[in-house]
Design an enzyme around this catalytic site. Structure first.
Site, mmCIF file in Angstrom:
data_model
loop_
_atom_site.group_PDB
_atom_site.id
_atom_site.type_symbol
_atom_site.label_atom_id
_atom_site.label_comp_id
_atom_site.label_asym_id
_atom_site.label_seq_id
_atom_site.Cartn_x
_atom_site.Cartn_y
_atom_site.Cartn_z
ATOM 1 N N ARG A 12 0.826 -1.221 0.000
ATOM 2 C CA ARG A 12 0.000 0.000 0.000
ATOM 3 C C ARG A 12 0.850 1.256 0.000
ATOM 4 O O ARG A 12 0.387 2.324 -0.388
ATOM 5 C CB ARG A 12 -0.970 0.009 1.188
ATOM 6 C CG ARG A 12 -1.937 -1.163 1.179
ATOM 7 C CD ARG A 12 -2.753 -1.229 -0.116
ATOM 8 N NE ARG A 12 -3.782 -2.250 -0.054
ATOM 9 C CZ ARG A 12 -3.650 -3.532 -0.378
ATOM 10 N NH1 ARG A 12 -2.477 -4.004 -0.811
ATOM 11 N NH2 ARG A 12 -4.651 -4.370 -0.267
ATOM 12 N N ARG A 71 -5.589 3.669 27.683
ATOM 13 C CA ARG A 71 -5.100 4.475 26.559
ATOM 14 C C ARG A 71 -3.848 3.929 25.881
ATOM 15 O O ARG A 71 -3.498 4.353 24.799
ATOM 16 C CB ARG A 71 -4.839 5.904 27.031
ATOM 17 C CG ARG A 71 -3.779 5.999 28.098
ATOM 18 C CD ARG A 71 -3.839 7.295 28.912
ATOM 19 N NE ARG A 71 -2.835 7.241 29.970
ATOM 20 C CZ ARG A 71 -2.995 6.573 31.116
ATOM 21 N NH1 ARG A 71 -4.108 5.935 31.379
ATOM 22 N NH2 ARG A 71 -2.027 6.536 32.005
ATOM 23 N N LYS A 84 7.458 -2.238 30.330
ATOM 24 C CA LYS A 84 6.830 -1.774 29.104
ATOM 25 C C LYS A 84 7.789 -1.856 27.909
ATOM 26 O O LYS A 84 7.372 -2.162 26.789
ATOM 27 C CB LYS A 84 6.300 -0.348 29.289
ATOM 28 C CG LYS A 84 5.011 -0.332 30.092
ATOM 29 C CD LYS A 84 4.630 1.037 30.603
ATOM 30 C CE LYS A 84 4.399 2.037 29.515
ATOM 31 N NZ LYS A 84 3.870 3.311 30.042
ATOM 32 N N THR A 132 12.003 15.851 30.768
ATOM 33 C CA THR A 132 12.394 15.077 29.593
ATOM 34 C C THR A 132 12.159 15.893 28.325
ATOM 35 O O THR A 132 13.009 15.932 27.434
ATOM 36 C CB THR A 132 11.599 13.752 29.541
ATOM 37 O OG1 THR A 132 11.878 13.015 30.728
ATOM 38 C CG2 THR A 132 11.974 12.919 28.325
ATOM 39 N N CYS A 171 12.158 26.510 18.825
ATOM 40 C CA CYS A 171 12.243 25.259 19.582
ATOM 41 C C CYS A 171 11.202 25.260 20.696
ATOM 42 O O CYS A 171 10.506 26.253 20.910
ATOM 43 C CB CYS A 171 13.663 25.047 20.113
ATOM 44 S SG CYS A 171 14.057 26.000 21.592
ATOM 45 N N CYS A 187 -1.323 13.653 32.814
ATOM 46 C CA CYS A 187 -2.678 13.119 32.723
ATOM 47 C C CYS A 187 -3.000 12.220 33.917
ATOM 48 O O CYS A 187 -4.144 11.841 34.122
ATOM 49 C CB CYS A 187 -2.903 12.411 31.389
ATOM 50 S SG CYS A 187 -1.987 10.908 31.187
ATOM 51 N N CYS A 244 16.390 33.032 23.397
ATOM 52 C CA CYS A 244 16.163 31.636 23.820
ATOM 53 C C CYS A 244 17.497 30.987 24.192
ATOM 54 O O CYS A 244 18.434 30.988 23.388
ATOM 55 C CB CYS A 244 15.486 30.844 22.695
ATOM 56 S SG CYS A 244 15.309 29.091 23.107
HETATM 57 ZN ZN LIG Z 1 14.265 28.245 21.243
#
Ligand SMILES: [Zn+2]
Length: 248
Positions: A12, A71, A84, A132, A171, A187, A244
């Protein structure tokens, strides 16, 4: 050259003008890092394994909890309590034995990210914590590795594509500077509707396939917000911050 079995498996894709055999070979040579195997990482890992991305490095330090199963579609009830990362290896290699899988069963810290990210073509941030996210963004920006990040909470999802090969790319830190207003991401305290994660994770996988094929994403440097309750999408251009600390 694709083998006969690959031609069947990916038929496909081969029917599509902008994939074809050349595109499938590009996917087969690609290396991708997936950070987190939760509600986002589940569809991301399944779709990218199914698509024949040649090498997948998947990382998650958690063991499967019964509360994940609402989920995290990569996993089954009988596997509660197991790693996991190891469960993902079994499931993904059963789905597509042709691909190369590397599983990491601990949470990637900045040093680990600095080791793995320069080795891959693309990173998918499917993590659920801000430390993270910031670390993944920093290392991807530093090494000019494209980053596809998503998050979801309650009925709402966020999607961001940063193509750091483009020198003008903003970013994640431009959007959420450290010490500024921080996005609510967890969550486990606020709840989330499973399919919202499925939508966002599927879109991460889609954007990854496009970038690996050399096609433009079309949403680089934007924040796409999905309101699943009212089915509305909103888009915002992320402005590159002059001061930044990560990208300027
Ligand atoms: Zn940045």
């Amino acid at each position: 050259m694709l083998s006969d079995s690959d031609k069947k498996r990916y038929s496909r894709h081969l029917l599509l003008d902008d994939v074809g055999e050349a595109g499938q070979l590009k996917l087969s040579k690609a290396k991708v890092l997936i950070v987190g195997l939760g509600g986002l990482g589940s569809p991301v890992a399944l779709y990218l394994a199914a698509a024949g991305v040649g090498k997948l490095i998947v990382a998650d330090g958690d063991t499967l909890d019964i509360t994940n199963l609402q989920r995290q579609i990569l996993f089954d009830t009988a596997s509660a309590g197991e790693s996991k990362a190891e469960l993902a290896q079994q499931r993904l290699s059963a789905l597509n034995p042709e691909i190369d899988l590397e599983v990491i069963d601990y949470r990637l810290e900045a040093d680990d990210l600095a080791l793995y990210i320069p080795e891959v073509d693309l990173v998918l941030d499917c993590s659920d914590n801000l430390d993270t996210r910031r670390a993944v963004n920093r290392v991807c920006q530093q090494h000019k590795i494209p980053l596809i990040a998503a998050a979801a909470i309650r009925w709402e999802g966020h999607l961001m594509v940063f193509d750091f090969r483009q020198p003008e790319s903003p970013c994640y830190e431009c959007l959420y500077p450290e010490g500024g207003v921080e996005p609510v991401l967890n969550c486990s305290t606020s709840g989330v509707v499973g399919p919202v994660l499925g939508v966002l994770g599927s879109l991460q996988a889609l954007e990854a396939i496009k970038l690996l094929l050399g096609l433009p994403s079309g949403i680089e440097g934007q924040l796409k917000i999905f309101d699943g309750k009212h089915h509305q999408w909103n888009s915002f251009v992320i402005n590159r911050k002059e001061n930044c600390p990560v990208c300027s």
